[in-house]
Scaffold this motif. Structure first.
Motif, PDB file in Angstrom:
ATOM      1  N   SER A 159       0.832  -1.205   0.000  1.00 21.97           N
ATOM      2  CA  SER A 159       0.000   0.000   0.000  1.00 21.97           C
ATOM      3  C   SER A 159       0.864   1.251   0.000  1.00 21.97           C
ATOM      4  CB  SER A 159      -0.921   0.019   1.215  1.00 21.97           C
ATOM      5  OG  SER A 159      -1.812  -1.057   1.176  1.00 21.97           O
ATOM      6  N   GLN A 160       1.908   1.257   0.816  1.00 20.33           N
ATOM      7  CA  GLN A 160       2.800   2.419   0.863  1.00 20.33           C
ATOM      8  C   GLN A 160       3.458   2.657  -0.488  1.00 20.33           C
ATOM      9  OE1 GLN A 160       5.505   1.637   4.088  1.00 20.33           O
ATOM     10  NE2 GLN A 160       3.960   2.053   5.651  1.00 20.33           N
ATOM     11  N   TRP A 161       3.864   1.584  -1.158  1.00 18.01           N
ATOM     12  CA  TRP A 161       4.497   1.711  -2.470  1.00 18.01           C
ATOM     13  C   TRP A 161       3.519   2.343  -3.462  1.00 18.01           C
ATOM     14  CZ3 TRP A 161       4.076   0.396  -7.556  1.00 18.01           C
ATOM     15  CH2 TRP A 161       5.233   0.504  -8.333  1.00 18.01           C
ATOM     16  N   LEU A 185       0.896   4.217  -2.858  1.00 15.42           N
ATOM     17  CA  LEU A 185       0.623   5.607  -2.498  1.00 15.42           C
ATOM     18  C   LEU A 185       1.766   6.533  -2.899  1.00 15.42           C
ATOM     19  CD1 LEU A 185      -1.051   5.044   0.987  1.00 15.42           C
ATOM     20  CD2 LEU A 185      -2.172   5.461  -1.220  1.00 15.42           C
ATOM     21  N   ARG A 186       3.016   6.082  -2.726  1.00 15.76           N
ATOM     22  CA  ARG A 186       4.174   6.900  -3.142  1.00 15.76           C
ATOM     23  C   ARG A 186       4.179   7.112  -4.650  1.00 15.76           C
ATOM     24  NH1 ARG A 186       7.147   3.751   0.486  1.00 15.76           N
ATOM     25  NH2 ARG A 186       8.041   2.603  -1.236  1.00 15.76           N
ATOM     26  N   GLN A 187       3.790   6.094  -5.404  1.00 17.57           N
ATOM     27  CA  GLN A 187       3.825   6.188  -6.861  1.00 17.57           C
ATOM     28  C   GLN A 187       2.753   7.126  -7.410  1.00 17.57           C
ATOM     29  OE1 GLN A 187       6.381   4.673  -8.578  1.00 17.57           O
ATOM     30  NE2 GLN A 187       6.989   4.240  -6.488  1.00 17.57           N
ATOM     31  N   GLY A 239       1.610  10.036  -6.175  1.00 19.12           N
ATOM     32  CA  GLY A 239       2.068  11.418  -6.156  1.00 19.12           C
ATOM     33  C   GLY A 239       0.961  12.460  -6.193  1.00 19.12           C
ATOM     34  N   ASP A 240      -0.231  12.122  -5.759  1.00 18.82           N
ATOM     35  CA  ASP A 240      -1.376  13.029  -5.771  1.00 18.82           C
ATOM     36  C   ASP A 240      -2.061  12.896  -4.414  1.00 18.82           C
ATOM     37  OD1 ASP A 240      -4.075  13.904  -5.933  1.00 18.82           O
ATOM     38  OD2 ASP A 240      -4.105  13.612  -8.096  1.00 18.82           O
ATOM     39  N   GLU A 241      -2.006  13.958  -3.615  1.00 15.01           N
ATOM     40  CA  GLU A 241      -2.494  13.878  -2.236  1.00 15.01           C
ATOM     41  C   GLU A 241      -3.971  13.497  -2.160  1.00 15.01           C
ATOM     42  OE1 GLU A 241      -2.766  16.744   1.655  1.00 15.01           O
ATOM     43  OE2 GLU A 241      -1.085  17.014   0.284  1.00 15.01           O
ATOM     44  N   THR A 267      -4.355   9.892  -3.168  1.00 14.10           N
ATOM     45  CA  THR A 267      -3.776   9.061  -2.120  1.00 14.10           C
ATOM     46  C   THR A 267      -4.777   8.834  -0.990  1.00 14.10           C
ATOM     47  OG1 THR A 267      -1.539   9.780  -2.627  1.00 14.10           O
ATOM     48  CG2 THR A 267      -1.907   8.919  -0.423  1.00 14.10           C
ATOM     49  N   THR A 282      -6.350   5.059  -0.114  1.00 12.69           N
ATOM     50  CA  THR A 282      -6.157   4.497   1.216  1.00 12.69           C
ATOM     51  C   THR A 282      -7.393   3.751   1.700  1.00 12.69           C
ATOM     52  OG1 THR A 282      -4.606   6.267   1.741  1.00 12.69           O
ATOM     53  CG2 THR A 282      -5.505   5.068   3.596  1.00 12.69           C
TER      54      THR A 282
END
Length: 165
Positions: free
Chosen positions: A29-31, A33-35, A37-39, A42, A46
Motif C-alpha cells: 500500500s505504501q508503495w 501511495l508513493r507512486q 504522487g497526488d495527495e 492518495t 487508502t
C-alpha cells in the motif's frame, strides 16, 4: 503437470495470498501511495480494499459485470458489490446497464481508475521481478513444486481457520 513458468507464477500467487492473509499489505500500500504522487488521490486509495484494487486491474481490458468479476477474482459477489460501491463513490469506476438486459450491471474504469490500476499492476510486476531474481532462480523445478505444494497447504489451512473464526 505444470511447466516451470507456471510453477513460478503459482508460487508467486501463493506467496501473494499468504502475504495478504497475514496482513502484510502495508508495504504494498505504501508503495502504491508513493507512486501516485497526488495527495487527493492518495487519500481515496487508502480507503480501497485489496479486492477493489484487483477490480480496477481486471477492468483494464474490458468492462465486466459483478458476476464476471467475482468469478475472475475468486471472491463472493457480495465482496464485489461492497468494493464496487466504494470504487463508484470515489469515481474510479462507472456503472451502466445495457438496454437489452437491465439485469446485468457493468463496471467501467474511469481515467482516475485507470491510473490507480496501472500503478497497482506496476507494483505486482515489481514484486514478480524481485521473486524471479531473488528466489525462483535459486531452486530446481522439483524443489519449486515442493514449495508450491507447501504454500498451497498453508493457505488452505489459513482458509479453514478463517472460516472457523
Amino acid at each position: 503437470m505444470r511447466n516451470g513458468k507456471e510453477v513460478d507464477k503459482a508460487i508467486g500467487q501463493a506467496l501473494h495470498d499468504l502475504r495478504s492473509q497475514k496482513g502484510n499489505r502495508t508495504l504494498e500500500s505504501q508503495w502504491i501511495l508513493r507512486q501516485l504522487g497526488d495527495e487527493e488521490l492518495t487519500k481515496e486509495v487508502t480507503s480501497l480494499s485489496v479486492v477493489a484494487l484487483h477490480i480496477l486491474s481486471s477492468l483494464k481490458e474490458k468492462d465486466l459485470t459483478g458476476v464476471e468479476l467475482a468469478s475472475r477474482l475468486e471472491v463472493t459477489r457480495g465482496a464485489i458489490t461492497r468494493a464496487a460501491g466504494n470504487l463508484t463513490a470515489y469515481h474510479f469506476v462507472k456503472v451502466y446497464q445495457l438496454d437489452v438486459d437491465k439485469k446485468k450491471i457493468f463496471y467501467q474504469l474511469t481515467d482516475k481508475g485507470r491510473k490507480v490500476a496501472a500503478v497497482h499492476d506496476k507494483m505486482h510486476e515489481k514484486i514478480d521481478e524481485i521473486f524471479n531474481e531473488q528466489i525462483f532462480l535459486k531452486y530446481t523445478e522439483n524443489e519449486k513444486r515442493v514449495i508450491l505444494g507447501f504454500l498451497t497447504d498453508v493457505n488452505a489451512v489459513d482458509d479453514l481457520l478463517n472460516e472457523m473464526l
